[in-house]
Design an enzyme around this catalytic site. Structure first.
Site, mmCIF file in Angstrom:
data_model
loop_
_atom_site.group_PDB
_atom_site.id
_atom_site.type_symbol
_atom_site.label_atom_id
_atom_site.label_comp_id
_atom_site.label_asym_id
_atom_site.label_seq_id
_atom_site.Cartn_x
_atom_site.Cartn_y
_atom_site.Cartn_z
ATOM 1 N N ASP A 154 0.854 -1.193 0.000
ATOM 2 C CA ASP A 154 0.000 0.000 0.000
ATOM 3 C C ASP A 154 0.886 1.238 0.000
ATOM 4 O O ASP A 154 1.618 1.471 0.966
ATOM 5 C CB ASP A 154 -0.886 -0.092 1.263
ATOM 6 C CG ASP A 154 -1.566 1.225 1.630
ATOM 7 O OD1 ASP A 154 -1.744 2.075 0.735
ATOM 8 O OD2 ASP A 154 -1.935 1.377 2.821
ATOM 9 N N ASP A 188 -10.136 -15.845 -15.846
ATOM 10 C CA ASP A 188 -10.963 -16.229 -14.703
ATOM 11 C C ASP A 188 -12.101 -17.142 -15.165
ATOM 12 O O ASP A 188 -12.742 -16.868 -16.191
ATOM 13 C CB ASP A 188 -11.532 -14.940 -14.091
ATOM 14 C CG ASP A 188 -12.239 -15.168 -12.780
ATOM 15 O OD1 ASP A 188 -11.562 -15.552 -11.819
ATOM 16 O OD2 ASP A 188 -13.466 -14.970 -12.728
ATOM 17 N N GLU A 190 -7.885 -20.469 -15.789
ATOM 18 C CA GLU A 190 -8.333 -20.950 -14.489
ATOM 19 C C GLU A 190 -9.525 -21.845 -14.783
ATOM 20 O O GLU A 190 -10.669 -21.407 -14.845
ATOM 21 C CB GLU A 190 -8.771 -19.791 -13.572
ATOM 22 C CG GLU A 190 -9.080 -20.284 -12.166
ATOM 23 C CD GLU A 190 -10.325 -19.705 -11.510
ATOM 24 O OE1 GLU A 190 -10.461 -19.824 -10.293
ATOM 25 O OE2 GLU A 190 -11.188 -19.132 -12.215
#
Ligand code: GLC
Length: 560
Positions: free
Chosen positions: A29, A215, A276
């Site tokens: 971050d 995905d 995937e």
């Protein structure tokens, strides 16, 4: 096992690559908001370079309401404002390339966010309209359409259909969502959907990305007529086990990948895609890897194997055989953002069910022996990195991070928690922001340079997190991080590693052993200590005293 391959320098990079999965929200971050971002990744490129990986895969970084942490995409051609800007993404891609690191982005084609402009338009439009045709809208069953169109269940729990209220305020049609209700399935029979995604591919390829992780790659096409699945009341257990789900692994998906491969091949530099696809057995995976389809497909049968010599050996054999038939490389994987970390799985002997996106998260936690789990996870890593083909590692795996099991219920964010009726805590435990430093200041170095409390990152970090930090492991030559660095360095130097030939070697029932070109020998001992053959030890997953290989240990050797 023999394979005729050009030398490593002359073959496509994705045959051998070790790819590091970055779960962007939890990696680093840079602005102190407790969530990872693009600049955070860029600031840690030197760490990744030193680790020795060949490529990074960044989980979805697109604008998204984050109902499924980015897997609900509102705009496929921009960057989530919380994560940064397109300009920053470009800078990251370019800098990674300068360091010799390839960049794979995540593509989510099965469904969009319900906030995507297409879905919002569909909600405003009438049944049968062009806008509705981009998604899977259907009338309900029952006298007033009050029942869902079929009996499909969502992966996260509950029915896979949601009924909308039409513009006139009356209950109306239903739409399909194989995942959360905020993730409506796109209609891949619609040419407009197909051409949109072709545009998306080009958008990112033009920016220099080297590939895509696709995905739910086995999900886009649904069986004609959307037939019911068998349920408990009308099927025997055998019928249930044998049934092919009408929404997974349909033949039609392959046509999509043939078109995408042409697009990838029209760019320079061996651009690729990795599927995937939670399909089994290995022969079904091989179909995604035909020469005119995708480059890689995660080996989830390997990921879901228990830490048992017979299971792993059988899986390795079957996978290599299946992909050899189509000339593709293997893609080994033990961890990702959807499964319980391997440290815990191997310690608890969790053998998850096949064909699911999530695993049994329970096990007998009272019996959890973390040291055993870490030992096995390290042994597993050296096994995986010595096998023929490429490998995918998930951030924190190089630190042997365990699953975080005590996230307070009011901090759980995975949609699975609510959708399962709070029976499954979901996947947050493997997604906790990384510990870079030992001190809790700045959230164990996750949020730099800001001062963020470990309890204020998007998922809270546990009090023991600093024990696993990069800082601490960098100081310890026996750390898991040091082992990964050494392994990846050896992997680059040994031309016999990566894709290519392997030969099984026999050292007894509790031992899995194979050789690779260059007299390289990998031995994994699952049983009692046993005497090593003659040779030079290059690396081992736990200390070796004398010439005895301890239990749950992998050794890399140069055989004599
Ligand atoms: C894939 C992702 C998972 C996500 C799901 C729906 O399985 O890996 O995180 O929830 O797809 O997009």
């Amino acid at each position: 096992m023999t394979k005729t391959l050009p030398p490593r320098s002359a073959r496509a990079w994705w045959r051998d690559a070790v790819t590091y999965q970055i779960y962007i929200r939890s990696f680093a971050d840079s602005n102190g908001d407790g969530k990872g971002d693009v600049e955070g990744i860029r600031s840690r490129l030197p760490y990744l370079k030193k680790l020795g990986i060949d490529a990074i895969w960044i989980t979805p970084w697109y604008p998204s309401p984050q109902k499924d942490h980015g897997y609900d995409v509102a705009d496929y051609m921009d960057i989530e404002p919380d994560y940064g800007t397109l300009a920053e993404a470009q800078k990251l891609i370019d800098e990674a390339h300068k360091l010799g690191i390839r960049v794979i982005v995540d593509l989510v084609p099965n469904h969009s966010s319900d906030q995507h402009r297409w879905f919002q338009e569909a909600l405003r439009s009438a049944p049968g309209s062009k806008a509705r045709e981009r998604y899977m809208f259907r009338d309900g069953n029952g006298v007033n359409g009050e029942l869902p169109p079929n009996n499909w269940q969502a992966v996260f729990g509950g029915p896979a259909w949601h009924r909308i209220t039409e513009a006139d305020g009356k209950p109306g049609q239903w739409y399909l969502h194989l995942f959360a209700a905020e993730q409506p399935d796109l209609n891949w029979e619609n040419p407009e959907v197909r051409s949109h995604f072709e545009e998306v591919l080009r958008f990112w390829l033009d920016r220099g990305v080297d590939g895509f992780r696709i995905d739910v790659a086995h999900g886009m096409i649904k069986a004609p007529g959307l037939p019911d699945v068998l349920d408990d009341s009308n099927a025997t257990p055998e019928m249930l086990a044998a049934q092919k789900m009408p929404f997974w692994d349909q033949e039609g998906v392959h046509e999509i990948y043939r078109v995408w491969r042409k697009i990838l091949d029209s760019y320079e530099g061996d651009r690729m895609a990795v599927a995937e696809a939670w399909v089994s057995p290995a022969s079904r995976i091989a179909l995604y890897l035909r020469h005119d389809e995708l480059a890689n497909s995660f080996n989830f049968d390997f990921l879901t194997s228990a830490w048992k010599v017979k299971d792993l050996k059988k899986n390795i054999d079957q996978s290599l055989k299946a992909i050899q038939d189509v000339g593709a490389p293997a893609s080994w994987v033990f961890n990702n953002h959807d499964v319980v970390r391997s440290v815990d799985r191997f310690a608890l002997d969790l053998q998850p069910g096949k064909g699911e996106t999530t695993l049994d998260r329970h096990g007998d936690v009272a019996k959890l022996d973390l040291q055993l789990g870490i030992r096995r996870a390290r042994a597993g890593a050296l096994l995986m990195l010595a096998l023929p083909g490429g490998a995918y590692i998930y951030q924190g795996e190089e630190l042997a991070l365990p699953e975080v099991r005590d996230i307070p219920e009011d901090r759980l964010t995975d949609p699975r928690w609510e959708m399962s009726g709070r029976t499954d805590k979901g996947r947050d435990g493997c997604r906790v922001p990384l510990p870079w430093e030992s001190s809790p200041t700045s959230a164990y170095g996750f949020s730099t340079p800001a001062q963020v409390d470990p309890n204020d990152t998007w998922l809270p970090q546990p009090a023991w997190w600093g024990d696993y930090s990069v800082e601490k492991q960098e100081r310890d030559p026996r750390s898991t991080l040091a082992m990964y660095r050494a392994a990846l360095e050896i992997r680059h130097q040994e031309s016999g590693l990566g894709d290519g030939e392997m030969t099984w070697r026999e050292f007894g029932d509790d031992v899995l052993a194979f050789s690779r070109p260059g007299d390289f020998l990998c031995i994994v001992n699952f049983g009692k200590p046993f005497k090593l053959p003659a040779g030079e030890i290059l690396l081992s997953s736990s200390p070796i005293h004398g010439d005895l290989l301890p239990e749950d240990t992998t050794v890399w050797m140069r055989a004599k």
